[in-house]
Design an enzyme around this catalytic site. Structure first.
Site, short mmCIF file in Angstrom:
data_model
loop_
_atom_site.label_atom_id
_atom_site.label_comp_id
_atom_site.label_asym_id
_atom_site.label_seq_id
_atom_site.Cartn_x
_atom_site.Cartn_y
_atom_site.Cartn_z
N ASP A 24 30.03 38.57 32.58
CA ASP A 24 30.36 37.25 33.10
C ASP A 24 29.06 36.49 33.33
O ASP A 24 28.12 37.04 33.91
CB ASP A 24 31.15 37.41 34.41
N ILE A 25 28.99 35.26 32.85
CA ILE A 25 27.73 34.50 32.99
C ILE A 25 27.62 33.81 34.35
O ILE A 25 26.59 33.22 34.66
CB ILE A 25 27.53 33.46 31.86
N GLN A 67 42.37 31.09 38.63
CA GLN A 67 42.23 31.33 37.18
C GLN A 67 41.63 30.08 36.56
O GLN A 67 42.23 29.00 36.64
CB GLN A 67 43.57 31.66 36.52
N HIS A 96 42.45 38.02 31.40
CA HIS A 96 41.22 38.81 31.54
C HIS A 96 41.23 39.57 32.86
O HIS A 96 41.87 39.16 33.82
CB HIS A 96 39.97 37.93 31.46
N HIS A 135 38.55 41.05 35.70
CA HIS A 135 37.19 41.12 36.22
C HIS A 135 36.90 42.56 36.64
O HIS A 135 37.69 43.16 37.36
CB HIS A 135 37.03 40.24 37.46
#
Ligand code: AMP
Ligand code: ZN
Length: 139
Positions: A33-34, A96, A102, A104
């Site tokens: 995750d960025i 979301q 997805h 995490h």
């Protein structure tokens, strides 16, 4: 394979948007995750586009869970976190922000006081890339 041309995660699957990949198989992809809520924050997605938990098939959900477990194990070996959450968000009230299902994989530090809707803050991209290399060794 089902794809949404406007979806950022479908673009990552297709290689049209760069990512720090950790793992992929025929059904799933894991990447960093960025906007990490904590060091090592990773995401696991099905390659096929499905908006949320309600839309994803049981079979793909199971494959995604299996990849999340693999990534969790690699994160545990790389960072030895105090804890780790799997988090999955459906709908705006649940925070979301990307409408492609997805999970995490979120390492936790004791007393980090991370709240459920943690907000997005861009991380140090070079550091995330270096960390991805260390995690990949364990997958
Ligand atoms: P959610 O809020 O549950 O929809 O989570 C979406 C996550 O995707 C957020 O944590 C974002 O930081 C992350 N994200 C969005 N775009 C990218 C990207 N291009 N590369 C990596 N992570 C991303
Ligand atoms: Zn998508």
């Amino acid at each position: 394979m089902n794809r949404d041309p406007d979806c950022i995660f479908c673009k990552i699957v297709a290689g049209e948007v760069p990512s720090f990949k950790l793992f992929e198989d025929d059904a799933t992809l894991a990447f960093m995750d960025i906007n990490p809520a904590n060091e090592g924050h990773a995401l696991v997605i099905p390659k096929e586009h499905a908006t949320d938990l309600y839309a994803v098939s049981d079979a793909v959900l199971a494959r995604t869970a299996a990849t999340a477990k693999k990534v969790a194990g690699a994160l545990a070996r790389t960072l030895a976190p105090d804890g780790l959450n799997l988090v999955q968000c459906n709908g705006p009230a649940a925070a979301q922000s990307v409408m492609h299902f997805h999970v995490h994989v979120l390492p936790r530090v004791k007393d980090d006081r991370l709240a459920m809707n943690w907000g997005l803050k861009l991380g140090d991209i070079d550091a995330i890339g270096r960390l991805a290399e260390r995690i990949r060794v364990w997958i």
